[in-house]
Design an enzyme around this catalytic site. Structure first.
Site, PDB file in Angstrom:
ATOM      1  N   GLU A   1      17.392  -1.745  -2.059  1.00 63.28           N
ATOM      2  CA  GLU A   1      17.400  -1.683  -3.521  1.00 63.28           C
ATOM      3  C   GLU A   1      18.042  -0.375  -3.951  1.00 63.28           C
ATOM      4  O   GLU A   1      17.953   0.628  -3.240  1.00 63.28           O
ATOM      5  CB  GLU A   1      15.962  -1.709  -4.077  1.00 63.28           C
ATOM      6  CG  GLU A   1      15.400  -3.091  -4.218  1.00 63.28           C
ATOM      7  CD  GLU A   1      13.993  -3.132  -4.811  1.00 63.28           C
ATOM      8  OE1 GLU A   1      13.392  -2.075  -5.076  1.00 63.28           O
ATOM      9  OE2 GLU A   1      13.506  -4.256  -5.001  1.00 63.28           O
TER      10      GLU A   1
ATOM     11  N   ARG B   1      -3.583 -11.184  -5.851  1.00 56.62           N
ATOM     12  CA  ARG B   1      -5.007 -10.882  -5.642  1.00 56.62           C
ATOM     13  C   ARG B   1      -5.487 -10.038  -6.808  1.00 56.62           C
ATOM     14  O   ARG B   1      -4.702  -9.641  -7.653  1.00 56.62           O
ATOM     15  CB  ARG B   1      -5.152 -10.064  -4.352  1.00 56.62           C
ATOM     16  CG  ARG B   1      -4.265  -8.809  -4.410  1.00 56.62           C
ATOM     17  CD  ARG B   1      -4.546  -7.830  -3.304  1.00 56.62           C
ATOM     18  NE  ARG B   1      -3.461  -6.880  -3.141  1.00 56.62           N
ATOM     19  CZ  ARG B   1      -3.334  -5.733  -3.806  1.00 56.62           C
ATOM     20  NH1 ARG B   1      -4.228  -5.394  -4.722  1.00 56.62           N
ATOM     21  NH2 ARG B   1      -2.320  -4.926  -3.574  1.00 56.62           N
TER      22      ARG B   1
ATOM     23  N   ASN C   1       1.494  -9.006  -6.627  1.00 56.77           N
ATOM     24  CA  ASN C   1       0.294  -8.953  -5.796  1.00 56.77           C
ATOM     25  C   ASN C   1      -0.588 -10.140  -6.151  1.00 56.77           C
ATOM     26  O   ASN C   1      -1.044 -10.269  -7.287  1.00 56.77           O
ATOM     27  CB  ASN C   1      -0.443  -7.630  -5.998  1.00 56.77           C
ATOM     28  CG  ASN C   1       0.368  -6.454  -5.477  1.00 56.77           C
ATOM     29  OD1 ASN C   1       1.041  -6.567  -4.449  1.00 56.77           O
ATOM     30  ND2 ASN C   1       0.343  -5.336  -6.172  1.00 56.77           N
TER      31      ASN C   1
ATOM     32  N   VAL D   1      -6.831  -3.063  -7.442  1.00 57.81           N
ATOM     33  CA  VAL D   1      -7.744  -1.927  -7.557  1.00 57.81           C
ATOM     34  C   VAL D   1      -7.970  -1.564  -9.027  1.00 57.81           C
ATOM     35  O   VAL D   1      -9.100  -1.382  -9.480  1.00 57.81           O
ATOM     36  CB  VAL D   1      -7.184  -0.710  -6.778  1.00 57.81           C
ATOM     37  CG1 VAL D   1      -8.013   0.540  -7.049  1.00 57.81           C
ATOM     38  CG2 VAL D   1      -7.112  -0.998  -5.284  1.00 57.81           C
TER      39      VAL D   1
ATOM     40  N   GLU E   1       7.584  -6.561  -7.257  1.00 61.49           N
ATOM     41  CA  GLU E   1       6.774  -7.404  -6.378  1.00 61.49           C
ATOM     42  C   GLU E   1       5.632  -8.026  -7.157  1.00 61.49           C
ATOM     43  O   GLU E   1       5.331  -7.614  -8.272  1.00 61.49           O
ATOM     44  CB  GLU E   1       6.208  -6.599  -5.189  1.00 61.49           C
ATOM     45  CG  GLU E   1       5.170  -5.562  -5.585  1.00 61.49           C
ATOM     46  CD  GLU E   1       4.200  -5.216  -4.451  1.00 61.49           C
ATOM     47  OE1 GLU E   1       4.119  -5.945  -3.448  1.00 61.49           O
ATOM     48  OE2 GLU E   1       3.480  -4.211  -4.597  1.00 61.49           O
TER      49      GLU E   1
ATOM     50  N   GLY F   1       0.813  -1.220   0.000  1.00 60.84           N
ATOM     51  CA  GLY F   1       0.000   0.000   0.000  1.00 60.84           C
ATOM     52  C   GLY F   1       0.844   1.266   0.000  1.00 60.84           C
ATOM     53  O   GLY F   1       0.421   2.304   0.499  1.00 60.84           O
TER      54      GLY F   1
END
Ligand code: ADP
Ligand code: ADP
Ligand code: MG
Length: 455
Positions: free
Chosen positions: A202, A294, A292, A297, A290, A166
């Protein structure tokens, strides 16, 4: 498992409504769990059955795994759709569903667990031959280690929490002078915010875009729906997203898609997911950051350019149906732009602005989609995310999508509260956005520039 007959929705707001609508179209019974603060919400009115599972506080309701699973068992649903946020990337929750014999609309618990740890996810990406941002190989436990990595990656560098999300759990370190202090602070912040102090380092890339690949897999066939460009961000949070990206050529686009699919194959990914990359504007190379695990949005952006309903595919896959599409069936047509409309005041440091919506008039017309749970008279509860809706506009090309977005933002009326819509109008109308030539610092630069004088 046979096709799902009933689905419990463990979420709220626009995404709960979005899932309920997909269930209706698929002939699946929808059971919504909600908190006391959402009793009067649109999803509660739209669901076939709505069950209050606790008070407003998320840990007592939307994040309460036991309460959600108990409701699923009590109402005999076949599966739980977690939406985004809340329990959607909680591996323990997915494992609990498995243990209790309730389907989970998402990948296996161990896949959520390994991808949820950004350090582990980067290791898996490297194993799959996917380029990652230069930095530490693993977690940084102490200052001396950080110093050694810093001498290789250089400054500025970025310390990131393994469990961050987030847009939170990241800190830029400009020089060696503050490295020790920054490391200690971000570790304790990560411990408090995510219950995990693990951090990694990073290289901090300064002229980049955020480009992500939407994937969908039934466990054997892995498909991609092209990219979304989410470069218009503030504080590492997305404000405007679009597809396709204005900067990719066919070769880069294919490279990104191949990388995303290789990563999914490496972990045996199932269901919808997003593989996120940063794209270096100068080198024109990309690095995985990364995944996600799921629905995201901004998924409607991909739906609008592909004509594919991602939530329906998720529900069908969770019910055991194989994908009936092949990669050749996925055709990207036109251009789509999404604005995340937040109840925040852009002129007051984005202070959340809950309250009563005196009047809501959504924009309409060709190519417009507004995914929202608000209506006139709706009272925005102060306990949750400030996003009140998403405006998604499709156009035959990028110019038309821009013109339509600006027209729709003009149509939109949300009286009674302040929203980010005025800023989104400025972003989309700016010469930088129109040209497609900008980076992740652009919104912040726009905000610090003098606002245009209105005639
Ligand atoms: P997306 O690309 O889908 O917007 P985000 O990372 O912004 O992904 O997260 C989507 C939703 O989940 C937002 O409501 C965000 O606030 C929430 N979220 C994601 N990760 C976390 C986290 N670790 N802690 C709290 N909220 C999170
Ligand atoms: P989150 O889980 O909060 O979404 P991400 O790892 O996806 O975190 O990063 C969020 C945003 O932060 C990215 O979209 C990008 O703008 C910025 N970011 C992430 N890693 C780097 C990096 N190494 N250098 C510069 N910016 C970065
Ligand atoms: Mg991210």
């Amino acid at each position: 498992m046979a096709e799902l007959r009933s689905v419990l929705i463990a979420n709220r707001g626009e995404i709960a409504l979005r899932i309920i609508r997909a269930c209706k179209e698929l002939g699946m019974r929808s059971v919504l769990v909600y908190s006391e603060a959402d009793a009067l919400s649109l999803p509660v009115k739209f669901a076939d059955k709505a069950v209050c599972i606790g008070p407003a506080k998320v840990n007592a309701s939307y994040r309460n795994a036991q309460a959600v699973v108990s409701a699923a068992l009590a109402y005999g649903v076949d599966a739980i759709h977690p939406g985004y946020g809340f329990l959607s990337e909680n591996a323990d929750f997915a494992a609990l569903c498995e243990q209790e014999g309730v389907g989970f609309v998402g990948p296996a618990a161990d896949v959520i667990r390994s991808m949820g740890d950004k350090i582990e996810a980067k290791k898996i990406a490297r194993r799959a031959g996917v380029p990652t941002v230069p930095g530490s190989e693993g977690a940084i436990a102490e200052y001396r280690e950080a110093l050694a990595v810093a001498s290789e990656v250089g400054y500025p560098l970025l310390i990131k929490a393994a469990a961050g999300g987030g847009g939170r759990g990241m800190r830029v370190v400009e020089t060696a002078a503050t490295l020790e202090k920054d490391l200690a602070e971000i570790m304790s912040e990560a411990e408090v915010a995510f219950g995990d102090p693990s951090v990694y380092i990073e290289r901090y890339l300064t002229d980049i875009r955020h480009i992500e690949i939407q994937v969908i897999s039934d466990g054997s066939t892995v498909l991609h729906l092209g990219e979304r460009d989410c470069t218009a961000q503030r504080r590492n949070q997305k404000l405007v997203e679009e597809a396709p990206s204005p900067v990719l050529d066919a070769e880069l686009r294919q490279g990104l898609a191949d990388a995303a699919i290789a990563l999914c194959r490496e972990v045996g990914y199932k269901n919808a997911g997003t593989v996120e990359f940063v794209f270096d504007n100068i080198e024109r190379t990309y690095y995985f950051i990364e995944m996600n695990t799921r629905i995201q949005v901004e998924h409607p952006v991909s739906e609008m350019v592909s004509g594919i309903d991602l939530i329906k595919l998720q529900l069908q896959i969770a019910g055991g149906l194989p994908l009936s599409l092949t990669q050749d069936d996925v055709l990207i047509r036109g251009h789509a732009i999404e604005c995340r409309i937040n109840a925040e005041d852009p002129d007051n440091n984005f202070a959340p602005n809950p309250g009563t919506i005196a009047n809501f008039r959504p924009p309409g017309g060709f190519g417009i989609r507004m995914d929202t749970h608000i209506e006139s008279g709706y009272v925005i509860p102060p306990f949750y995310d400030s996003m009140i809706g998403k405006l998604i506009c499709w156009g035959a090309d990028r110019d038309e999508a821009i013109a339509r977005t600006l027209r729709a933002l003009d149509d939109l009326v949300v009286d009674g509260i302040i929203t980010t819509a005025s800023l989104q109008k400025r972003i989309v109308d700016s010469p930088e956005f129109r040209s497609g030539d900008f980076n992740t610092a652009f919104v912040t630069e726009l905000l610090s520039a003098t606002p245009p004088v209105l005639s």
